[in-house]
Design an enzyme around this catalytic site. Structure first.
Site, mmCIF file in Angstrom:
data_model
loop_
_atom_site.group_PDB
_atom_site.id
_atom_site.type_symbol
_atom_site.label_atom_id
_atom_site.label_comp_id
_atom_site.label_asym_id
_atom_site.label_seq_id
_atom_site.Cartn_x
_atom_site.Cartn_y
_atom_site.Cartn_z
ATOM 1 C CG ASP A 60 -1.753 1.195 1.393
ATOM 2 O OD1 ASP A 60 -1.610 2.137 0.591
ATOM 3 O OD2 ASP A 60 -2.593 1.210 2.317
ATOM 4 C CG ASN A 87 1.177 4.261 -12.880
ATOM 5 O OD1 ASN A 87 0.838 5.043 -13.775
ATOM 6 N ND2 ASN A 87 0.499 3.145 -12.612
ATOM 7 C CB SER A 138 -3.862 13.414 -14.230
ATOM 8 O OG SER A 138 -5.051 13.589 -14.978
ATOM 9 C CE1 TYR A 151 -6.859 11.074 -10.414
ATOM 10 C CE2 TYR A 151 -7.268 12.743 -12.087
ATOM 11 C CZ TYR A 151 -6.682 11.548 -11.712
ATOM 12 O OH TYR A 151 -5.937 10.822 -12.617
ATOM 13 C CE LYS A 155 -3.429 11.599 -10.218
ATOM 14 N NZ LYS A 155 -2.339 10.628 -10.278
ATOM 15 C CB VAL A 184 -5.795 6.113 -20.129
ATOM 16 C CG1 VAL A 184 -5.077 4.861 -20.612
ATOM 17 C CG2 VAL A 184 -4.893 7.327 -20.288
ATOM 18 C CB THR A 186 -7.378 2.294 -16.849
ATOM 19 O OG1 THR A 186 -7.782 3.502 -16.199
ATOM 20 C CG2 THR A 186 -6.212 2.578 -17.778
HETATM 21 N N1 LIG Z 1 -7.188 6.391 -16.793
HETATM 22 C C1 LIG Z 1 -7.052 7.666 -17.050
HETATM 23 O O1 LIG Z 1 -7.827 8.230 -17.827
HETATM 24 C C2 LIG Z 1 -5.945 8.463 -16.385
HETATM 25 C C3 LIG Z 1 -5.689 9.745 -16.888
HETATM 26 C C4 LIG Z 1 -4.675 10.486 -16.295
HETATM 27 C C5 LIG Z 1 -3.926 9.970 -15.277
HETATM 28 N N2 LIG Z 1 -4.193 8.712 -14.799
HETATM 29 C C6 LIG Z 1 -3.369 8.232 -13.711
HETATM 30 O O2 LIG Z 1 -2.729 7.049 -14.111
HETATM 31 C C7 LIG Z 1 -2.368 6.288 -12.968
HETATM 32 C C8 LIG Z 1 -2.765 4.833 -13.181
HETATM 33 O O3 LIG Z 1 -4.177 4.760 -13.215
HETATM 34 P P1 LIG Z 1 -4.984 3.818 -14.225
HETATM 35 O O4 LIG Z 1 -5.715 4.692 -15.153
HETATM 36 O O5 LIG Z 1 -4.087 2.772 -14.753
HETATM 37 O O6 LIG Z 1 -6.081 3.240 -13.243
HETATM 38 P P2 LIG Z 1 -6.236 1.811 -12.523
HETATM 39 O O7 LIG Z 1 -7.264 2.038 -11.499
HETATM 40 O O8 LIG Z 1 -6.415 0.772 -13.555
HETATM 41 O O9 LIG Z 1 -4.802 1.583 -11.851
HETATM 42 C C9 LIG Z 1 -4.443 2.140 -10.634
HETATM 43 C C10 LIG Z 1 -3.755 1.064 -9.831
HETATM 44 O O10 LIG Z 1 -3.268 1.651 -8.614
HETATM 45 C C11 LIG Z 1 -3.500 0.720 -7.573
HETATM 46 N N3 LIG Z 1 -3.555 1.416 -6.289
HETATM 47 C C12 LIG Z 1 -4.542 2.211 -5.798
HETATM 48 N N4 LIG Z 1 -4.269 2.595 -4.539
HETATM 49 C C13 LIG Z 1 -3.070 2.038 -4.236
HETATM 50 C C14 LIG Z 1 -2.265 2.052 -3.072
HETATM 51 N N5 LIG Z 1 -2.644 2.738 -1.977
HETATM 52 N N6 LIG Z 1 -1.097 1.361 -3.087
HETATM 53 C C15 LIG Z 1 -0.702 0.656 -4.179
HETATM 54 N N7 LIG Z 1 -1.445 0.598 -5.308
HETATM 55 C C16 LIG Z 1 -2.607 1.287 -5.337
HETATM 56 C C17 LIG Z 1 -4.832 0.078 -7.929
HETATM 57 O O11 LIG Z 1 -5.029 -1.143 -7.240
HETATM 58 C C18 LIG Z 1 -4.708 -0.067 -9.432
HETATM 59 O O12 LIG Z 1 -4.151 -1.316 -9.795
HETATM 60 C C19 LIG Z 1 -3.053 6.964 -11.781
HETATM 61 O O13 LIG Z 1 -2.127 7.762 -11.067
HETATM 62 C C20 LIG Z 1 -4.088 7.837 -12.442
HETATM 63 O O14 LIG Z 1 -4.445 8.939 -11.635
HETATM 64 C C21 LIG Z 1 -5.175 7.956 -15.345
#
Ligand SMILES: NC(=O)c1ccc[n+]([C@@H]2O[C@H](COP(=O)([O-])OP(=O)(O)OC[C@H]3O[C@@H](n4cnc5c(N)ncnc54)[C@H](O)[C@@H]3O)[C@@H](O)[C@H]2O)c1
Length: 263
Positions: A60, A87, A138, A151, A155, A184, A186
């Site tokens: 965590d 990330n 982000s 958020y 960010k 993205v 996800t």
């Molecule tokens: N998806 C989008 O549109 C988008 C856009 C901009 C930025 N982001 C950023 O990209 C990064 C990855 O997100 P994603 O889109 O792959 O989403 P996601 O939810 O698929 O992945 C995030 C991962 O982080 C893990 N996580 C959450 N809390 C945690 C903790 N306390 N300790 C360890 N792991 C933890 C989750 O279990 C998950 O596997 C994030 O920082 C997110 O803010 C995403």
């Protein structure tokens, strides 16, 4: 930076962007890639699926002591960490009325986890003559996310922290990139519970790309050692428009907000 032969840690590695980074880094010839996630089973599944130099670790990232222990363990097992990818991130769709505890959680995961890792790694990188930090912030850290004050604020803080580390330690060999994607595909935007939320609706109306496209942009950004990595190049235009006329930008965002959440 080239990934060939490097030791890399990717937090949030059990999910969309994190596991795509792990897959791509392995393909680029990394020596070891550790996918770290609070969801240890997801990280394990991703690592097994990718194979090769990739392994999983449950952690965590909001627990500073656990992150410190994890980094020591990786360096003992795999050697000095060349690239740390902060990330892991969360979105909770919160506004100003959310309790302090929820704000604290956002702050710890989206910002403090990078501080804790940098506290440990930056002095080592300086001593060793270099190291690389990738912060996944982000587009919300340059612009905003409608419907999610937590958020947007954390960010922006992630971008500010990445800039500060780049400025303060850059001359001592610490390189920093800040990844700022927009939409993205996800779980964060398309996973359970996201339908109907303003933040997810905003992102879905814009151009949504695949995690693999983000990984491609990251490898190219790391190769050029570019600070701002923008997998959606249009974000640079929006950011410039915001800087050129902040009030006009706020007006345009209010209009977007009215469309998504009529009052
Ligand atoms: N998806 C989008 O549109 C988008 C856009 C901009 C930025 N982001 C950023 O990209 C990064 C990855 O997100 P994603 O889109 O792959 O989403 P996601 O939810 O698929 O992945 C995030 C991962 O982080 C893990 N996580 C959450 N809390 C945690 C903790 N306390 N300790 C360890 N792991 C933890 C989750 O279990 C998950 O596997 C994030 O920082 C997110 O803010 C995403």
């Amino acid at each position: 930076m080239e990934l060939d032969g490097k030791v890399v840690v990717v937090t949030g590695g059990g999910g969309g962007i994190g596991s795509a980074l792990g897959r791509r880094f392995a393909a680029e010839g990394a020596k070891a890639v550790v996918l770290v996630d609070i969801d240890a089973a997801a990280a394990q599944e991703a690592a097994l699926d990718i194979g090769g130099p990739v392994r999983a670790a449950g952690c965590d990232v909001s627990d500073g002591a656990a992150v410190a222990a994890l980094l020591d363990d990786v360096e003992r097992r795999d050697g000095p960490i060349d690239l740390f990818c902060a990330n892991a991130g969360i979105a909770r769709g919160i506004d100003i009325s959310a309790p302090d505890g929820t704000w604290d959680e956002m702050w710890r995961v989206n910002v403090m986890s990078t501080v804790v890792a940098a506290r440990q790694l930056v002095p080592r990188w300086i001593e060793r003559g270099g190291g690389y930090l990738l912060v996944t912030a982000s587009a919300a850290g340059l612009l905003t996310t409608l419907g999610d004050a937590g958020y947007s604020a954390t960010k922006h803080a992630a971008v500010g922290l990445a800039e500060w580390i780049a400025i303060t330690y850059g001359d001592q060999g610490v390189r920093v990139s800040c990844l700022c994607p927009q939409g993205v595909r996800t779980n964060m935007v398309f996973g359970p519970g996201t339908d109907g939320t303003i933040g997810a609706e905003q992102v879905r109306r814009l151009r949504v790309i695949e995690p693999e496209e983000v990984a491609e942009a990251v490898v190219s950004g790391l190769r050029d050692e570019r600070f701002l990595i923008l997998p959606h190049p249009e974000v640079a235009r929006y950011f410039q428009a915001k800087a050129a006329d902040h009030d006009r930008w706020l007006g345009a965002m209010r209009k977007f907000q009215r469309e998504l959440a009529p009052q």
